[in-house]
Design a protein around this motif. Sequence first.
Motif, PDB file in Angstrom:
ATOM      1  N   THR A  27     115.848  71.956  32.359  1.00 39.74           N
ATOM      2  CA  THR A  27     117.140  72.371  31.839  1.00 39.74           C
ATOM      3  C   THR A  27     117.146  73.876  31.649  1.00 39.74           C
ATOM      4  N   ALA A  28     118.271  74.380  31.154  1.00 45.73           N
ATOM      5  CA  ALA A  28     118.420  75.815  30.917  1.00 45.73           C
ATOM      6  C   ALA A  28     119.404  76.027  29.783  1.00 45.73           C
ATOM      7  N   LYS A  43     120.719  74.540  42.827  1.00 49.90           N
ATOM      8  CA  LYS A  43     120.023  75.203  43.933  1.00 49.90           C
ATOM      9  C   LYS A  43     118.542  75.389  43.610  1.00 49.90           C
ATOM     10  N   VAL A  44     118.269  75.722  42.356  1.00 52.90           N
ATOM     11  CA  VAL A  44     116.870  75.857  41.921  1.00 52.90           C
ATOM     12  C   VAL A  44     116.159  74.510  42.025  1.00 52.90           C
ATOM     13  N   ALA A  45     116.852  73.428  41.656  1.00 51.35           N
ATOM     14  CA  ALA A  45     116.267  72.085  41.760  1.00 51.35           C
ATOM     15  C   ALA A  45     115.896  71.776  43.204  1.00 51.35           C
ATOM     16  N   ASP A  46     116.776  72.111  44.137  1.00 47.14           N
ATOM     17  CA  ASP A  46     116.486  71.872  45.561  1.00 47.14           C
ATOM     18  C   ASP A  46     115.258  72.664  45.998  1.00 47.14           C
ATOM     19  N   TYR A  47     115.168  73.917  45.548  1.00 48.78           N
ATOM     20  CA  TYR A  47     114.027  74.761  45.893  1.00 48.78           C
ATOM     21  C   TYR A  47     112.731  74.167  45.351  1.00 48.78           C
ATOM     22  N   LEU A  48     112.731  73.780  44.070  1.00 45.62           N
ATOM     23  CA  LEU A  48     111.521  73.226  43.459  1.00 45.62           C
ATOM     24  C   LEU A  48     111.119  71.909  44.110  1.00 45.62           C
ATOM     25  N   GLU A  49     112.090  71.106  44.469  1.00 43.45           N
ATOM     26  CA  GLU A  49     111.805  69.825  45.115  1.00 43.45           C
ATOM     27  C   GLU A  49     111.051  70.050  46.429  1.00 43.45           C
ATOM     28  N   LYS A  51     109.214  72.678  47.183  1.00 35.27           N
ATOM     29  CA  LYS A  51     107.905  73.263  46.901  1.00 35.27           C
ATOM     30  C   LYS A  51     106.922  72.266  46.278  1.00 35.27           C
ATOM     31  N   LEU A  52     107.438  71.359  45.442  1.00 37.66           N
ATOM     32  CA  LEU A  52     106.553  70.494  44.657  1.00 37.66           C
ATOM     33  C   LEU A  52     106.339  69.123  45.277  1.00 37.66           C
ATOM     34  N   GLY A  53     107.218  68.722  46.172  1.00 34.51           N
ATOM     35  CA  GLY A  53     107.057  67.431  46.826  1.00 34.51           C
ATOM     36  C   GLY A  53     107.380  66.245  45.950  1.00 34.51           C
ATOM     37  N   VAL A  54     108.144  66.473  44.868  1.00 32.25           N
ATOM     38  CA  VAL A  54     108.615  65.386  44.011  1.00 32.25           C
ATOM     39  C   VAL A  54     110.113  65.557  43.807  1.00 32.25           C
ATOM     40  N   GLU A  55     110.768  64.489  43.352  1.00 30.44           N
ATOM     41  CA  GLU A  55     112.187  64.604  43.046  1.00 30.44           C
ATOM     42  C   GLU A  55     112.362  65.501  41.825  1.00 30.44           C
ATOM     43  N   VAL A  56     113.287  66.448  41.919  1.00 23.58           N
ATOM     44  CA  VAL A  56     113.545  67.390  40.828  1.00 23.58           C
ATOM     45  C   VAL A  56     115.014  67.302  40.445  1.00 23.58           C
ATOM     46  N   LYS A  57     115.267  67.230  39.158  1.00 21.76           N
ATOM     47  CA  LYS A  57     116.636  67.091  38.661  1.00 21.76           C
ATOM     48  C   LYS A  57     116.918  68.124  37.580  1.00 21.76           C
ATOM     49  N   TYR A  58     118.060  68.799  37.717  1.00 23.27           N
ATOM     50  CA  TYR A  58     118.535  69.709  36.678  1.00 23.27           C
ATOM     51  C   TYR A  58     119.369  68.923  35.675  1.00 23.27           C
ATOM     52  N   VAL A  59     119.065  69.072  34.386  1.00 21.12           N
ATOM     53  CA  VAL A  59     119.766  68.362  33.320  1.00 21.12           C
ATOM     54  C   VAL A  59     120.579  69.376  32.513  1.00 21.12           C
ATOM     55  N   PRO A  60     121.898  69.417  32.677  1.00 22.20           N
ATOM     56  CA  PRO A  60     122.703  70.371  31.911  1.00 22.20           C
ATOM     57  C   PRO A  60     122.786  69.985  30.439  1.00 22.20           C
ATOM     58  N   VAL A  61     122.914  70.991  29.581  1.00 24.14           N
ATOM     59  CA  VAL A  61     123.068  70.756  28.140  1.00 24.14           C
ATOM     60  C   VAL A  61     124.227  71.606  27.635  1.00 24.14           C
ATOM     61  N   LYS A  62     124.722  71.245  26.454  1.00 21.28           N
ATOM     62  CA  LYS A  62     125.924  71.887  25.927  1.00 21.28           C
ATOM     63  C   LYS A  62     125.630  73.066  25.002  1.00 21.28           C
ATOM     64  N   GLN A 243     103.326  78.579  40.440  1.00 21.22           N
ATOM     65  CA  GLN A 243     103.299  79.262  41.735  1.00 21.22           C
ATOM     66  C   GLN A 243     104.664  79.225  42.401  1.00 21.22           C
ATOM     67  N   ALA A 244     105.341  78.084  42.326  1.00 24.73           N
ATOM     68  CA  ALA A 244     106.660  77.961  42.942  1.00 24.73           C
ATOM     69  C   ALA A 244     107.650  78.947  42.323  1.00 24.73           C
ATOM     70  N   LEU A 245     107.598  79.109  41.008  1.00 26.08           N
ATOM     71  CA  LEU A 245     108.509  80.040  40.344  1.00 26.08           C
ATOM     72  C   LEU A 245     108.175  81.484  40.704  1.00 26.08           C
ATOM     73  N   LEU A 246     106.887  81.813  40.716  1.00 24.61           N
ATOM     74  CA  LEU A 246     106.486  83.184  41.041  1.00 24.61           C
ATOM     75  C   LEU A 246     106.760  83.530  42.499  1.00 24.61           C
ATOM     76  N   GLU A 247     106.805  82.507  43.359  1.00 27.53           N
ATOM     77  CA  GLU A 247     107.050  82.736  44.787  1.00 27.53           C
ATOM     78  C   GLU A 247     108.518  82.590  45.162  1.00 27.53           C
ATOM     79  N   MET A 248     109.395  82.486  44.168  1.00 25.82           N
ATOM     80  CA  MET A 248     110.826  82.394  44.459  1.00 25.82           C
ATOM     81  C   MET A 248     111.306  83.756  44.970  1.00 25.82           C
ATOM     82  N   LYS A 249     111.555  83.841  46.259  1.00 27.68           N
ATOM     83  CA  LYS A 249     111.905  85.122  46.880  1.00 27.68           C
ATOM     84  C   LYS A 249     113.316  85.151  47.466  1.00 27.68           C
ATOM     85  N   ASP A 250     113.967  83.989  47.552  1.00 35.87           N
ATOM     86  CA  ASP A 250     115.304  83.910  48.141  1.00 35.87           C
ATOM     87  C   ASP A 250     116.264  84.792  47.331  1.00 35.87           C
TER      88      ASP A 250
END
Length: 284
Positions: A27-28, A43-49, A51-62, A243-250
Motif C-alpha cells: 500500500t501507500a 503500474k508499480v504492482a505490474d513492475y514488481l510482479e 521482477k519477483l515472479g509472484v502475484e503482486v497487488k496494490y491495496v489502496p487506503v483512505k 533489489q527490485a526497488l533499487l533497480e526501478m529505472k523506468d
Amino acid sequence: MKLLRKYLAPLLVVLAPAAMAETFTFTAIPDEDESQLRTRFEKVADYLETKLGVEVKYVPVKSYSAAVTAFRNNQVQLAWFGGLSGVQARRLVPGSEAIAQGFEDQFFKSYFIAHHSTGLERSENFPAIGGYTFTFGSKDSTSGRLMPQFFLERNLGKRPKDLFKRVGFSGDHSRTVSQVEAGVYQVGAVNYKVWDSMVEAGKVDTSKVKVIWESPVYPDYQWTVRGDLNKRFGDGFKARVTQALLEMKDPDLLASFPRQSFVPADNEDFQPVEDVAKAIGLID
C-alpha cells in the motif's frame, strides 16, 4: 468424476489460504488524489510482479493511519510510507525495516504557501504568519504536519492552536494547495514535490497562491517491509524486493512518485523524524 470432486473439495478448501498467501501486497499513504495514486501504484504492482515472479497487488487506503493499520494487521507486507507513518508502523511491527527511499527523500523539505490576499512574500527568514488561518495536510504527514509544526514552534514559540485564528487538516497535499489557492485558508504547509509537480502541470494559479518559505531538509518517504517477509515468501525474498526497488529505472514509473531513483535506506535514517515526533508530542 463426482466422487473425485467430493474427495477433492475439502482439500481445495484447505489449500485456498496457502494460494492466497502467495499474493504479495503493498500500500501507500494517500498523499495525493486517489485516482492518481491508483494509476501510479498499479503500474508499480505490474513492475514488481515481473521482477519477483509472484502475484503482486496494490491495496489502496483512505488515510495515513489506514496505511499503518493495514501494515500492522499484515494486510500488506510492503508500504510506501512518509517519514512519520514509517516510524509509527515500525514501532507497531517489531522486526520491520525501511529498505529503500527516493534519492530526494534523503533531503526532503516543506513549503509554506500563502494566499495572495495576505500580501506575504517569499523570504529566507521564517515568516510572521501568526494570526492568519492555517492548514496542515494529513495529521500524520511528515512534510505536511510534523516538520511544519516543528518549524512553527521553534521559530514562533507557540503551538499552532495559539498562533492561528483557525487550524485545519486538509487530508493531503493537493487539497492543501487547492484550499489555500481558493482562500479557504490563508496559509498552509505542503510537500515540495507535490507543489512543484502541480505547478509544472499547470494545476496551480500562482497569481493566487505562492511559496513564502522553504524549510531546512529532513528525511522523509521510504519503502518499509514486514520482518516476516522471508518466512512467508521464502529465503531471500526481502533482498529481491529491495533489489527490485533499487533497480526501478523506468522514467515513467519514477516520474509518478516523482523521484529520480531509489537508494538504500535503514531504520536509523529516520531517527531524526522519530525525535521530532517525540519533541512535539505526536508519539510517546
